[in-house]
Design a protein around this motif. Structure first.
Motif, short mmCIF file in Angstrom:
data_model
loop_
_atom_site.label_atom_id
_atom_site.label_comp_id
_atom_site.label_asym_id
_atom_site.label_seq_id
_atom_site.Cartn_x
_atom_site.Cartn_y
_atom_site.Cartn_z
N LEU A 137 6.75 29.50 3.18
CA LEU A 137 7.64 29.55 2.12
C LEU A 137 8.02 28.23 1.22
O LEU A 137 8.25 28.38 0.37
CB LEU A 137 9.13 30.07 2.84
CG LEU A 137 9.09 31.51 3.33
CD1 LEU A 137 10.53 32.03 4.09
CD2 LEU A 137 8.90 32.62 2.27
N LEU A 138 8.01 27.26 2.13
CA LEU A 138 8.25 26.00 1.71
C LEU A 138 7.02 25.54 0.65
O LEU A 138 7.37 25.09 -0.53
CB LEU A 138 8.34 24.71 2.48
CG LEU A 138 9.67 24.88 3.25
CD1 LEU A 138 9.50 24.02 4.69
CD2 LEU A 138 10.79 24.46 2.38
N LEU A 139 5.82 25.82 1.16
CA LEU A 139 4.57 25.75 0.04
C LEU A 139 4.77 26.58 -1.05
O LEU A 139 4.36 26.18 -2.21
CB LEU A 139 3.35 25.84 1.07
CG LEU A 139 3.05 24.78 1.90
CD1 LEU A 139 1.65 25.41 3.03
CD2 LEU A 139 2.68 23.51 1.30
N SER A 140 5.33 27.72 -0.81
CA SER A 140 5.46 28.63 -2.09
C SER A 140 6.33 28.17 -2.92
O SER A 140 6.27 27.99 -4.47
CB SER A 140 5.83 30.21 -1.72
OG SER A 140 4.70 30.56 -1.07
N PRO A 163 0.52 -1.00 -0.04
CA PRO A 163 0.23 0.09 -0.03
C PRO A 163 0.79 1.13 0.13
O PRO A 163 1.76 1.43 0.58
CB PRO A 163 -0.76 -0.07 1.26
CG PRO A 163 -0.08 -1.19 2.11
CD PRO A 163 0.69 -2.12 1.13
N MET A 164 0.41 2.21 -0.63
CA MET A 164 1.20 3.46 -0.76
C MET A 164 1.09 4.18 0.47
O MET A 164 0.19 4.07 1.30
CB MET A 164 0.33 4.37 -1.87
CG MET A 164 0.24 3.86 -3.06
SD MET A 164 -0.80 5.07 -4.38
CE MET A 164 -2.55 4.70 -3.69
N GLN A 165 2.26 4.94 0.79
CA GLN A 165 2.45 6.15 1.62
C GLN A 165 2.16 7.33 0.89
O GLN A 165 2.69 7.50 -0.27
CB GLN A 165 3.85 5.89 2.20
CG GLN A 165 3.84 4.67 3.15
CD GLN A 165 5.26 4.82 4.03
OE1 GLN A 165 6.17 5.60 3.88
NE2 GLN A 165 5.58 3.80 4.50
N GLU A 166 1.61 8.44 1.33
CA GLU A 166 1.41 9.61 0.55
C GLU A 166 1.56 10.83 1.28
O GLU A 166 1.13 10.95 2.57
CB GLU A 166 -0.03 9.63 -0.06
CG GLU A 166 -0.40 10.64 -0.99
CD GLU A 166 -1.85 10.45 -1.21
OE1 GLU A 166 -2.06 10.67 -2.76
OE2 GLU A 166 -2.61 9.94 -0.64
N TYR A 167 2.36 11.91 0.84
CA TYR A 167 2.31 13.18 1.18
C TYR A 167 1.19 13.90 0.43
O TYR A 167 0.99 13.66 -0.93
CB TYR A 167 3.72 14.01 1.05
CG TYR A 167 4.69 13.55 1.92
CD1 TYR A 167 4.70 13.94 3.25
CD2 TYR A 167 5.52 12.65 1.43
CE1 TYR A 167 5.90 13.68 4.13
CE2 TYR A 167 6.76 12.30 2.13
CZ TYR A 167 6.85 12.83 3.73
OH TYR A 167 7.80 12.60 4.29
N CYS A 168 0.15 14.72 1.09
CA CYS A 168 -0.70 15.41 0.29
C CYS A 168 -0.96 16.76 0.92
O CYS A 168 -0.70 16.81 2.27
CB CYS A 168 -2.00 14.56 0.27
SG CYS A 168 -3.40 15.50 -0.72
N VAL A 169 -0.92 17.73 0.07
CA VAL A 169 -1.55 19.12 0.83
C VAL A 169 -2.66 19.58 -0.17
O VAL A 169 -2.62 19.39 -1.32
CB VAL A 169 -0.23 20.05 0.38
CG1 VAL A 169 0.16 20.24 -0.78
CG2 VAL A 169 -0.71 21.50 1.20
N TYR A 170 -3.53 20.04 0.55
CA TYR A 170 -4.83 20.53 -0.23
C TYR A 170 -4.67 22.22 -0.08
O TYR A 170 -4.93 22.72 1.18
CB TYR A 170 -6.04 19.92 0.93
CG TYR A 170 -7.47 20.25 0.30
CD1 TYR A 170 -8.02 19.62 -0.55
CD2 TYR A 170 -8.06 21.53 0.75
CE1 TYR A 170 -9.73 19.81 -1.09
CE2 TYR A 170 -9.44 21.81 0.20
CZ TYR A 170 -10.10 21.07 -0.73
OH TYR A 170 -11.23 21.32 -1.14
#
Length: 281
Positions: A148-151, A86-93
């Motif tokens: 800043l990291l999200l930008s 099964p996947m591991q996932e990073y996700c940002v909404y």
């Protein structure tokens, strides 16, 4: 181990307000049924480990380690994990709001590509890892650093898109970001098996009657209709992406019996679950 964070306030990127409503790292153990997000809403997904499949825009994509994909407004998508890995996932909404008609360069590139699938070269993994270190350590200025990291993440994706044709970019939704719709989408997406009207109303801090009115206004559906849609969307992915028996799928999705499940599925899709599976191997 699952981790979930959010920023308490929006940040600004090229004049647009950006809400990071949900930043998650979690194992993707369950099928995520077909769903889409509203105007100005984007999900950035990065899979560092595991395997599965993504259904988006009528196509199927094999998800393997280092898969990177973005699902924007009104892009119907679903995910099915590999039972053995099964996947591991990073996700940002993200929710974007911009009042102007002409978008500046980075947002034009990012918003002009409502769906993208590709592979990380190590940069996105490093950004997500740093974001979660900032949240875990909470050192002075950590929220600013996360912004800043999200930008930086949005800029890197916009640059990736430049290698392909850039469509005319419509401005994102220019109104406020409504937290109620985010709560509704999250609940029907992840809790469709057991969600009740009373639970959803409590999350929204509304009465059940107000919640029904909101669902009708935003989605044109009652609570039971939306719950049924979510369960049947999950059924489609399980029929195509797993070897589970029909009775197992019915029980997994919370139907009272295989017959109840089969009748509901046939009413929605015009054929029985077994016939659908044969036609969609």
């Amino acid at each position: 181990m699952s981790m979930q964070y959010s920023l308490e306030a929006p940040f600004t990127l090229e004049g647009a307000s950006v809400w990071a409503a949900n930043i998650i790292f979690a194992p993707a153990l369950d099928t995520i049924p077909a769903h889409s997000h509203g105007s100005g809403c984007y999900e950035i997904h990065f899979v560092p480990a595991g395997r599965g499949s993504l259904q988006a825009g009528g196509r199927s994509y094999a998800v393997e380690p280092d898969a990177l994909f973005v699902t924007g407004p009104h892009v119907t998508h679903a995910q099915v994990p590999d039972a053995d890995a099964p996947m591991q996932e990073y996700c940002v909404y993200l929710r974007l709001a911009h009042g102007g008609k002409v978008l500046p360069p980075v947002l034009k590139a990012f918003c002009g590509t409502p769906f993208w699938f590709g592979w990380d070269d190590g940069e996105v993994r490093a950004i997500f890892q740093q974001i979660f270190r900032e949240f875990a350590q909470k050192r002075t200025g950590y929220a600013v650093q996360v912004q800043l990291l999200l930008s930086q993440l949005i800029v890197k994706l916009a640059r990736r898109y430049e290698s392909g044709p850039l469509a005319d970019a419509p401005a994102p939704y220019s109104g406020r970001s409504d937290p109620a719709t985010f709560i509704i989408e999250e609940c029907f997406l992840y809790e469709y098996r057991t969600l009740t009207l009373q639970t959803l109303a409590k999350r929204l801090q509304f009465s059940p009657r107000q919640t029904q009115r909101l669902l009708k206004s935003c989605y044109g559906s009652s609570f039971q209709q939306k719950k049924q849609e979510a369960r049947l969307s999950a059924a489609v992915e399980l029929l195509r992406g797993s070897s589970k028996r029909i009775a197992e799928i019915a029980e997994l999705l919370g139907f009272s019996s295989p017959e109840h499940f089969s009748n509901a599925f046939k009413k929605a899709y015009g054929m029985s679950p077994s016939r659908y599976r044969k036609q969609n191997p």
